[in-house]
Design an enzyme around this catalytic site. Structure first.
Site, mmCIF file in Angstrom:
data_model
loop_
_atom_site.group_PDB
_atom_site.id
_atom_site.type_symbol
_atom_site.label_atom_id
_atom_site.label_comp_id
_atom_site.label_asym_id
_atom_site.label_seq_id
_atom_site.Cartn_x
_atom_site.Cartn_y
_atom_site.Cartn_z
ATOM 1 N N GLY A 109 0.792 -1.228 0.000
ATOM 2 C CA GLY A 109 0.000 0.000 0.000
ATOM 3 C C GLY A 109 0.821 1.272 0.000
ATOM 4 O O GLY A 109 0.354 2.320 0.449
ATOM 5 N N SER A 110 2.049 1.230 -0.549
ATOM 6 C CA SER A 110 2.853 2.462 -0.533
ATOM 7 C C SER A 110 2.234 3.535 -1.424
ATOM 8 O O SER A 110 2.320 4.730 -1.122
ATOM 9 C CB SER A 110 4.306 2.183 -0.916
ATOM 10 O OG SER A 110 4.425 1.862 -2.270
ATOM 11 N N ASN A 111 1.579 3.138 -2.509
ATOM 12 C CA ASN A 111 0.880 4.136 -3.333
ATOM 13 C C ASN A 111 -0.326 4.718 -2.604
ATOM 14 O O ASN A 111 -0.627 5.906 -2.746
ATOM 15 C CB ASN A 111 0.437 3.507 -4.666
ATOM 16 C CG ASN A 111 1.536 3.523 -5.704
ATOM 17 O OD1 ASN A 111 1.933 4.583 -6.193
ATOM 18 N ND2 ASN A 111 2.073 2.349 -6.016
ATOM 19 N N ASP B 189 -4.869 -3.642 -18.481
ATOM 20 C CA ASP B 189 -3.890 -2.609 -18.853
ATOM 21 C C ASP B 189 -4.131 -1.982 -20.227
ATOM 22 O O ASP B 189 -3.200 -1.491 -20.857
ATOM 23 C CB ASP B 189 -2.456 -3.189 -18.811
ATOM 24 C CG ASP B 189 -2.101 -3.749 -17.446
ATOM 25 O OD1 ASP B 189 -2.597 -3.213 -16.433
ATOM 26 O OD2 ASP B 189 -1.333 -4.727 -17.393
ATOM 27 N N GLU C 233 6.157 6.347 -9.140
ATOM 28 C CA GLU C 233 4.708 6.144 -8.986
ATOM 29 C C GLU C 233 4.135 7.035 -7.888
ATOM 30 O O GLU C 233 3.024 7.559 -8.009
ATOM 31 C CB GLU C 233 4.404 4.685 -8.640
ATOM 32 C CG GLU C 233 4.691 3.699 -9.748
ATOM 33 C CD GLU C 233 4.385 2.258 -9.326
ATOM 34 O OE1 GLU C 233 3.341 2.021 -8.694
ATOM 35 O OE2 GLU C 233 5.202 1.379 -9.627
ATOM 36 N N HIS D 186 0.318 1.256 -13.299
ATOM 37 C CA HIS D 186 1.078 0.102 -13.787
ATOM 38 C C HIS D 186 2.555 0.485 -13.822
ATOM 39 O O HIS D 186 2.901 1.568 -14.300
ATOM 40 C CB HIS D 186 0.583 -0.291 -15.181
ATOM 41 C CG HIS D 186 1.240 -1.540 -15.687
ATOM 42 N ND1 HIS D 186 0.870 -2.790 -15.258
ATOM 43 C CD2 HIS D 186 2.260 -1.727 -16.552
ATOM 44 C CE1 HIS D 186 1.628 -3.696 -15.844
ATOM 45 N NE2 HIS D 186 2.479 -3.081 -16.635
ATOM 46 N N ASN E 120 -5.932 2.850 -12.772
ATOM 47 C CA ASN E 120 -4.949 1.871 -12.298
ATOM 48 C C ASN E 120 -3.562 2.459 -12.506
ATOM 49 O O ASN E 120 -3.346 3.234 -13.443
ATOM 50 C CB ASN E 120 -5.075 0.576 -13.105
ATOM 51 C CG ASN E 120 -4.044 -0.460 -12.689
ATOM 52 O OD1 ASN E 120 -3.807 -0.679 -11.495
ATOM 53 N ND2 ASN E 120 -3.403 -1.097 -13.658
HETATM 54 C C1 GAR Z 1 3.167 -0.976 -7.668
HETATM 55 O O1 GAR Z 1 4.437 -0.961 -8.241
HETATM 56 C C2 GAR Z 1 2.109 -1.044 -8.761
HETATM 57 O O2 GAR Z 1 2.447 -0.325 -9.903
HETATM 58 C C3 GAR Z 1 2.093 -2.521 -9.041
HETATM 59 O O3 GAR Z 1 2.140 -3.115 -7.764
HETATM 60 C C4 GAR Z 1 2.914 -2.273 -6.888
HETATM 61 C C5 GAR Z 1 2.101 -2.058 -5.637
HETATM 62 O O4 GAR Z 1 2.892 -1.421 -4.664
HETATM 63 N N1 GAR Z 1 0.906 -2.887 -9.781
HETATM 64 C C6 GAR Z 1 0.925 -3.796 -10.752
HETATM 65 O O5 GAR Z 1 1.902 -4.429 -11.072
HETATM 66 C C7 GAR Z 1 -0.435 -3.997 -11.425
HETATM 67 N N2 GAR Z 1 -0.277 -4.622 -12.698
HETATM 68 P P1 GAR Z 1 2.214 -0.756 -3.383
HETATM 69 O O6 GAR Z 1 1.282 -1.794 -2.743
HETATM 70 O O7 GAR Z 1 3.402 -0.470 -2.485
HETATM 71 O O8 GAR Z 1 1.477 0.482 -3.802
#
Ligand code: GAR
Length: 200
Positions: free
Chosen positions: A16-18, A154, A183, A113, A111
């Site tokens: 969940g860093s995003n 995607d 991101e 990516h 989303n």
């Molecule tokens: C992120 O890098 C996101 O872009 C990727 O998962 C990670 C989640 O990180 N998503 C995908 O690959 C979807 N196809 P987070 O949980 O730390 O936000």
């Protein structure tokens, strides 16, 4: 006094860093929006814990809890309506969103990516697999993409994209870290753009 803030649901499966970056950015940029729900296919995760610590509602919902996929999809739409969700942001949600949910949120689901779509997207292209493929292809730059979600993995219209370099000694892990940092700035900017589009 009515607040008129856009109500956001985050769909997350992992750390969940995003989610955290978006939460901070909404406050710092004073965006007219509020994260009101974290929905996850996993009961416990960094994202769900962050939501609980910050007084954000959580919904743990998986296909296994229901008799059929259609019922699962229907219940997901119902829960989103109960929380009065305006837009959905997928942030590391490692499940395909049911078509019925996509249909209920036209142009209102994004989303992120970890690559420059349309390259390195599609089923099976997630997380570290993406960065491994980028290195194997000998790319000199990669990046992140925020796009609208449609029924295909995607493939929805791109809203915002940003590049980062691939360095000669990169491993999938070092590249993943550089893209993830990108991101964390890109997703808030994309959210701001969507809010501006919706309010203009
Ligand atoms: C992120 O890098 C996101 O872009 C990727 O998962 C990670 C989640 O990180 N998503 C995908 O690959 C979807 N196809 P987070 O949980 O730390 O936000």
């Amino acid at each position: 006094m009515t607040t008129n803030k856009t109500r956001i649901a985050l769909f997350c499966s992992g750390s969940g860093s995003n989610f955290k970056a978006l939460f901070e950015a909404i406050r710092n940029k004073q965006l007219p929006a509020e994260i009101v729900l974290c929905l996850s296919n996993r009961a416990r995760s960094g994202a769900m814990e962050f939501a609980e610590q910050n007084g954000i509602a959580t919904e743990h919902i998986t296909e296994k809890q229901f008799g059929s996929f259609d019922e699962f999809a229907e219940k997901m739409v119902d829960r989103l309506k109960e929380h009065k969700i305006d837009i959905i942001l997928l942030a590391g949600y490692m499940r395909k969103v049911p078509d019925a949910v996509v249909a209920a949120f036209p142009e209102r689901m994004l989303n992120i990516h970890p690559a420059l779509l349309p390259k390195f997207g599609g089923e099976g292209m997630y997380g570290i697999h993406v960065h491994t493929a980028v290195l194997e292809a000998g790319e000199t730059e990669t990046g992140a993409t925020v796009h609208f979600v449609n029924e295909e993995y995607d493939k929805g219209e791109i809203l915002l994209q940003r590049t980062v370099p691939v360095l000669p000694d990169d491993t999938p892990e070092t590249l993943a870290a550089r893209v993830l940092a990108c991101e964390h700035a890109l997703y808030p900017d994309a959210l701001e753009k969507l809010l501006t589009l919706q309010r203009s």
